[in-house]
Design a protein around this motif. Sequence first.
Motif, short mmCIF file in Angstrom:
data_model
loop_
_atom_site.label_atom_id
_atom_site.label_comp_id
_atom_site.label_asym_id
_atom_site.label_seq_id
_atom_site.Cartn_x
_atom_site.Cartn_y
_atom_site.Cartn_z
N ASP A 88 6.50 71.10 18.24
CA ASP A 88 6.98 70.92 16.88
C ASP A 88 8.51 70.88 16.89
O ASP A 88 9.14 71.06 17.92
CB ASP A 88 6.46 72.03 15.95
CG ASP A 88 6.86 73.42 16.37
OD1 ASP A 88 8.04 73.63 16.73
OD2 ASP A 88 6.00 74.32 16.35
N GLY A 89 9.08 70.65 15.72
CA GLY A 89 10.52 70.51 15.63
C GLY A 89 11.29 71.78 15.95
O GLY A 89 12.39 71.71 16.49
N ILE A 90 10.72 72.92 15.63
CA ILE A 90 11.40 74.20 15.93
C ILE A 90 11.51 74.38 17.44
O ILE A 90 12.59 74.74 17.96
CB ILE A 90 10.65 75.39 15.28
CG1 ILE A 90 10.59 75.23 13.76
CG2 ILE A 90 11.28 76.71 15.69
CD1 ILE A 90 11.92 75.26 13.05
N GLU A 91 10.43 74.14 18.17
CA GLU A 91 10.48 74.23 19.63
C GLU A 91 11.45 73.20 20.21
O GLU A 91 12.15 73.47 21.18
CB GLU A 91 9.09 74.04 20.25
CG GLU A 91 8.21 75.24 20.16
CD GLU A 91 6.92 75.09 20.96
OE1 GLU A 91 6.79 74.14 21.76
OE2 GLU A 91 6.03 75.94 20.77
N ALA A 92 11.49 72.02 19.61
CA ALA A 92 12.41 70.98 20.08
C ALA A 92 13.85 71.44 19.94
O ALA A 92 14.66 71.24 20.86
CB ALA A 92 12.18 69.69 19.29
N LEU A 93 14.20 72.07 18.82
CA LEU A 93 15.56 72.59 18.66
C LEU A 93 15.90 73.63 19.72
O LEU A 93 17.03 73.66 20.23
CB LEU A 93 15.75 73.18 17.25
CG LEU A 93 15.81 72.17 16.11
CD1 LEU A 93 15.84 72.90 14.76
CD2 LEU A 93 17.00 71.23 16.25
N GLU A 94 14.94 74.47 20.07
CA GLU A 94 15.15 75.47 21.13
C GLU A 94 15.40 74.79 22.47
O GLU A 94 16.27 75.21 23.23
CB GLU A 94 13.95 76.42 21.22
CG GLU A 94 13.91 77.47 20.14
CD GLU A 94 15.14 78.38 20.18
OE1 GLU A 94 15.48 78.90 21.26
OE2 GLU A 94 15.74 78.57 19.11
N LYS B 23 18.83 73.42 22.49
CA LYS B 23 19.81 74.52 22.60
C LYS B 23 19.91 75.02 24.04
O LYS B 23 21.01 75.34 24.50
CB LYS B 23 19.37 75.65 21.68
CG LYS B 23 20.23 76.87 21.69
CD LYS B 23 19.68 77.90 20.72
CE LYS B 23 20.20 79.28 21.03
NZ LYS B 23 19.56 80.31 20.22
N ASN B 24 18.80 75.05 24.75
CA ASN B 24 18.76 75.66 26.08
C ASN B 24 18.90 74.68 27.24
O ASN B 24 19.02 75.11 28.39
CB ASN B 24 17.46 76.45 26.25
CG ASN B 24 17.38 77.61 25.29
OD1 ASN B 24 18.38 78.25 24.98
ND2 ASN B 24 16.19 77.86 24.77
N ASN B 25 18.86 73.38 26.99
CA ASN B 25 18.88 72.38 28.05
C ASN B 25 19.76 71.19 27.66
O ASN B 25 19.99 70.96 26.48
CB ASN B 25 17.46 71.85 28.33
CG ASN B 25 16.52 72.96 28.74
OD1 ASN B 25 16.59 73.46 29.84
ND2 ASN B 25 15.63 73.35 27.83
N THR B 26 20.20 70.46 28.65
CA THR B 26 20.90 69.19 28.39
C THR B 26 19.84 68.12 28.22
O THR B 26 19.10 67.82 29.15
CB THR B 26 21.83 68.84 29.57
OG1 THR B 26 22.77 69.89 29.74
CG2 THR B 26 22.54 67.53 29.31
N ILE B 27 19.76 67.57 27.02
CA ILE B 27 18.77 66.54 26.72
C ILE B 27 19.51 65.22 26.51
O ILE B 27 20.46 65.15 25.72
CB ILE B 27 17.94 66.89 25.46
CG1 ILE B 27 17.25 68.26 25.63
CG2 ILE B 27 16.94 65.80 25.14
CD1 ILE B 27 16.23 68.34 26.74
N ASP B 28 19.08 64.18 27.22
CA ASP B 28 19.74 62.89 27.14
C ASP B 28 19.11 61.95 26.11
O ASP B 28 19.77 61.03 25.62
CB ASP B 28 19.73 62.22 28.52
CG ASP B 28 20.45 63.07 29.54
OD1 ASP B 28 21.63 63.39 29.33
OD2 ASP B 28 19.82 63.45 30.56
N LEU B 29 17.82 62.16 25.80
CA LEU B 29 17.11 61.30 24.86
C LEU B 29 15.91 62.06 24.31
O LEU B 29 15.28 62.82 25.04
CB LEU B 29 16.63 60.01 25.56
CG LEU B 29 15.86 59.02 24.70
CD1 LEU B 29 16.31 57.59 25.01
CD2 LEU B 29 14.37 59.13 24.91
#
Length: 139
Positions: free
Chosen positions: A32-38, A41-47
Motif C-alpha cells: 500500500d502507499g504507506i509501506e511505499a513511503l517507508e 524513506k529507507n532506500n534509494t528508489i530510482d523509479l
Amino acid sequence: MNVLVAEDEKDIRNLLRLHLEEAGYTVFLAKDGIEALEEIKNNTIDLGIFDVMMPRLDGFNLLRKIRETSQMPVIFLTARGDDMDKVLGLGLGGDDYLVKPVSMTELIARVGAHLRRNYEYPETKTAKKVSIGLRKFVS
C-alpha cells in the motif's frame, strides 16, 4: 537501479518483482502507499510503479506526497482505464500510465526508457546500432 512496486495484490506484486529482477533491477515491494513511503524513506528508489487503488494510501495520494520532495519517475499500473483517471495521474506528476493487463515486455521497456531519460548512463552517451530483421536503426 532500484524500482519500487506498490501494489496491493500479492500475485501481481510478485509477478512484477520476478520480471523486473530478471531484467536486472533491484526491486522493493509495498502492499500500500504507506509501506511505499517507508521504502522510499529507507532506500534509494530510482523509479516507482504504483497501482492506483490501494488501501490506506492510494497511488494518486502517494504520488502527491512523493512530489513534495522527489521527481523520481513514476509509472501508474492500474485497472482504472478511464480517460479522466489517466489525465489525473499524469497531471499529478506521473510519468506514464498503463492499464492492466499489460505486456511485461512493454512494461520493462518503459521502465528502461524512463530510467534512461531521468538518469545519465555512460552507455547512452554514444549511439548504439540496433538490428531488427534486415533494418538497422541508430538509437
